[in-house]
Design an enzyme around this catalytic site. Structure first.
Site, PDB file in Angstrom:
ATOM      1  N   SER A  20      -6.475 -27.532   3.087  1.00  0.00           N
ATOM      2  CA  SER A  20      -7.142 -26.240   3.283  1.00  0.00           C
ATOM      3  C   SER A  20      -7.783 -26.142   4.662  1.00  0.00           C
ATOM      4  CB  SER A  20      -8.214 -26.048   2.200  1.00  0.00           C
ATOM      5  OG  SER A  20      -9.142 -27.118   2.236  1.00  0.00           O
ATOM      6  N   ASN A 107     -17.816 -31.627  -4.174  1.00  0.00           N
ATOM      7  CA  ASN A 107     -18.038 -30.449  -5.036  1.00  0.00           C
ATOM      8  C   ASN A 107     -19.374 -29.756  -4.749  1.00  0.00           C
ATOM      9  OD1 ASN A 107     -15.618 -31.218  -6.075  1.00  0.00           O
ATOM     10  ND2 ASN A 107     -16.424 -31.992  -8.035  1.00  0.00           N
ATOM     11  N   THR A 152     -16.144  21.703  -3.127  1.00  0.00           N
ATOM     12  CA  THR A 152     -15.939  21.004  -4.394  1.00  0.00           C
ATOM     13  C   THR A 152     -14.467  21.242  -4.707  1.00  0.00           C
ATOM     14  OG1 THR A 152     -16.495  22.924  -5.742  1.00  0.00           O
ATOM     15  CG2 THR A 152     -18.317  21.444  -5.200  1.00  0.00           C
ATOM     16  N   HIS A 153     -13.809  20.274  -5.290  1.00  0.00           N
ATOM     17  CA  HIS A 153     -12.351  20.341  -5.524  1.00  0.00           C
ATOM     18  C   HIS A 153     -11.582  20.554  -4.218  1.00  0.00           C
ATOM     19  CE1 HIS A 153     -13.423  21.020  -9.822  1.00  0.00           C
ATOM     20  NE2 HIS A 153     -14.397  21.742  -9.293  1.00  0.00           N
ATOM     21  N   SER A 274       1.943   8.886  19.774  1.00  0.00           N
ATOM     22  CA  SER A 274       3.198   8.598  19.083  1.00  0.00           C
ATOM     23  C   SER A 274       4.243   8.220  20.117  1.00  0.00           C
ATOM     24  CB  SER A 274       3.648   9.829  18.305  1.00  0.00           C
ATOM     25  OG  SER A 274       5.040   9.779  18.095  1.00  0.00           O
ATOM     26  N   LYS A 280       1.253  14.096  19.844  1.00  0.00           N
ATOM     27  CA  LYS A 280       0.438  13.483  18.790  1.00  0.00           C
ATOM     28  C   LYS A 280      -0.830  12.825  19.298  1.00  0.00           C
ATOM     29  CE  LYS A 280       1.000  13.436  14.994  1.00  0.00           C
ATOM     30  NZ  LYS A 280       1.882  12.725  14.074  1.00  0.00           N
ATOM     31  N   GLU A 287      -7.606   5.683   9.727  1.00  0.00           N
ATOM     32  CA  GLU A 287      -6.608   5.346   8.706  1.00  0.00           C
ATOM     33  C   GLU A 287      -6.667   3.855   8.345  1.00  0.00           C
ATOM     34  OE1 GLU A 287      -2.870   8.202   9.490  1.00  0.00           O
ATOM     35  OE2 GLU A 287      -3.661   7.242  11.262  1.00  0.00           O
ATOM     36  N   TYR A 314     -15.940 -28.166 -11.646  1.00  0.00           N
ATOM     37  CA  TYR A 314     -15.076 -27.863 -10.497  1.00  0.00           C
ATOM     38  C   TYR A 314     -13.608 -28.037 -10.852  1.00  0.00           C
ATOM     39  CZ  TYR A 314     -12.832 -28.037  -5.956  1.00  0.00           C
ATOM     40  OH  TYR A 314     -12.009 -27.773  -4.904  1.00  0.00           O
ATOM     41  N   LYS A 322     -11.961 -19.206  -0.691  1.00  0.00           N
ATOM     42  CA  LYS A 322     -12.355 -18.846   0.676  1.00  0.00           C
ATOM     43  C   LYS A 322     -11.524 -17.731   1.308  1.00  0.00           C
ATOM     44  CE  LYS A 322     -14.072 -23.273   0.613  1.00  0.00           C
ATOM     45  NZ  LYS A 322     -13.148 -23.616  -0.510  1.00  0.00           N
TER      46      LYS A 322
END
Ligand code: ARG
Length: 458
Positions: A20, A107, A152-153, A274, A280, A287, A314, A322
């Site tokens: 690791s 541990n 709203t909506h 773009s 663009k 995003e 453990y 991690k």
């Protein structure tokens, strides 16, 4: 380091799946700090001679300096950061390095290191939140009276002020900050001294190591301490919800910057072009903040699922704790910074926002309210009359505030000239003075209160 009872070495793939270091090398600072605290405590308790402890301490300092210099030599055979540090210590100071692991296990070591790291990550998240909050408050102050459609909506509902909208996100951040702070308080107990799972027969001073590492106290149960990762779940939950809040704001920026809305112009610093369409101007940063939230939510889910079937204490599954935490930390830090930058730099187009607020007949409720207040009309009836006024405006290709008094009186003769005054979007927002409402007066007050409450000057 553990080969005494083995005759053969591990298979190559065993070595690979077990290693690791590529990931947990990020724990090196915490590993060295916890080892130094442990060695100092062992010496104070007479378990380690003061000469050995001094050699170990300066050796660890040297290992830290080397790693800080980028000189960590990664060796998959040494599995993780704990064995890398101990191994290098042995190369530097000889066999006395082997005394450091007295009354300790990887541990309790990894649980301690990881907690320290998560605690630092919480502190970083709090700073990131503070910076975004400051940007939101500054823009709210600037735009306390800027009118925009409130939805709203995603249908135009009533006019609101942009300042009020910004402060709505600030409220979310206040809750996020309290979630991070709360998890920090709950997690701040030291696992060190729990050893492998059962505690140890050595006469440790666990309060001393806890204090040295900034923990409030030692953990109370060794089995729990070595297998508990609730603190990581708490952190990831706070991170995921923060990321969801950022994603909602990102989505609004994306909408506002689109041509049909046109409420905002994203400055060059936060836009990309773009490769095919020269026209663009893409809101990529927003995003990606929206996209990153999906990954952070995934990190939380990964951690919960990792834990759900684990018997005490453990198990090596826990080594996989991690990557989700590191991933969430990195993504959240970037997202908070990008969002703070965007919020500070957005160039609003108030004329577009005002026009959109008016176009939706968004003051229809104000007309109904006027009828209730000034002509004693029951609200349901007032609602109906205002609805007919909207239909009339729509048929005439006008907005509600474009109707003449004669138009309105033809619908209901109780409407008087002063009703016209409440049909503009400005008078609408100005009237909403209830506590927590959108009026510029309330927004200015809320800005002042937010500044007084915030940890950093906004
Ligand atoms: N690298 C391990 C982890 O991150 C350290 C603990 C190893 N403990 C053990 N008994 N093998 O979980």
């Amino acid at each position: 380091m553990w080969g005494g009872r083995f005759a053969g070495g591990p298979a190559a793939v065993m070595r690979e799946i077990n290693a690791s270091i590529a990931i947990d090398k990020r724990l090196w600072r915490e590993d060295i700090a916890a080892s130094r605290a442990h060695a100092a405590m062992l010496a104070a308790q007479g378990i380690l001679s003061s000469e050995d402890a001094a050699a170990i301490d300066s050796g660890l300092e040297q290992v830290a300096a080397e790693i800080a210099d980028g000189k960590l030599v990664e060796d998959p055979a040494l599995e993780d950061i704990h064995m890398h540090v101990e191994h290098r210590l042995g190369e530097l100071i000889g066999p006395v390095a082997g005394r450091l692991h007295t009354a300790r296990s990887r541990n309790d070591q990894v649980a301690t290191d990881f907690k320290l790291w998560v605690r630092g990550a919480i502190d970083e998240a709090l700073l990131g939140i503070d910076a975004l909050e400051a940007a939101l408050i500054a823009r709210a102050d600037e735009h306390a009276a800027t009118v925009m459609p409130g939805f709203t909506h995603l249908q135009s509902g009533q006019p609101v002020t942009l300042g009020h909208h910004f402060l709505a996100y600030r409220e979310m951040l206040v809750r996020d900050r309290s979630r991070f702070a709360d998890s920090r308080t709950r997690m701040n107990e030291s696992p060190l001294g729990s050893a492998a799972l059962a505690g140890t027969g050595f006469a440790l001073d666990r309060v001393a190591t806890a204090t040295a590492l900034g923990f409030d106290r030692p953990t109370a149960n060794s089995l729990d301490a070595v297998s508990d990762r609730d603190f990581a779940v708490d952190y990831l939950h706070a991170a995921a919800l923060t990321a969801v809040h950022l994603s909602r704001l990102a989505e609004e920026i994306i909408l506002w910057a689109s041509q049909p809305f046109g409420f905002v112009r994203l400055p060059d610093a936060w836009s990309t072009g773009s490769s095919i369409m020269p026209n663009k101007r893409n809101p990529d940063a927003a995003e990606l903040v929206r996209g990153h939230s999906a990954r952070i939510i995934g990190d939380l889910v990964a951690m919960l699922v990792l834990l759900k079937g684990l018997p005490l204490a453990y198990a090596k599954d826990l080594q996989d704790d991690k990557p989700p935490v590191f991933d969430a930390h990195d993504l959240l830090a970037l997202s908070l910074a990008a969002m703070a930058g965007m919020v500070a730099d957005l160039e609003f187009v108030p004329s577009k926002m005002r026009a959109a607020a008016a176009a939706g007949h968004a003051t229809a409720t104000d007309l109904a309210d006027w009828l209730v207040r000034e002509a004693d009309v029951p609200f349901r009836e007032a609602h109906h009359i205002a609805g007919r006024a909207v239909a009339e405006a729509e048929a005439a290709g006008s907005t509600l505030d474009g109707l003449t008094l004669a138009d309105l009186r033809a619908i209901d003769p109780r409407i008087r000239a002063d009703a016209l005054a409440c049909l503009t979007v400005e008078s609408s927002v100005a009237s909403r003075t209830s506590a927590g409402g959108t009026s510029p007066v309330r927004v200015k007050e809320a800005v002042a209160a937010a500044r007084a409450a915030s940890r950093s000057p906004a």
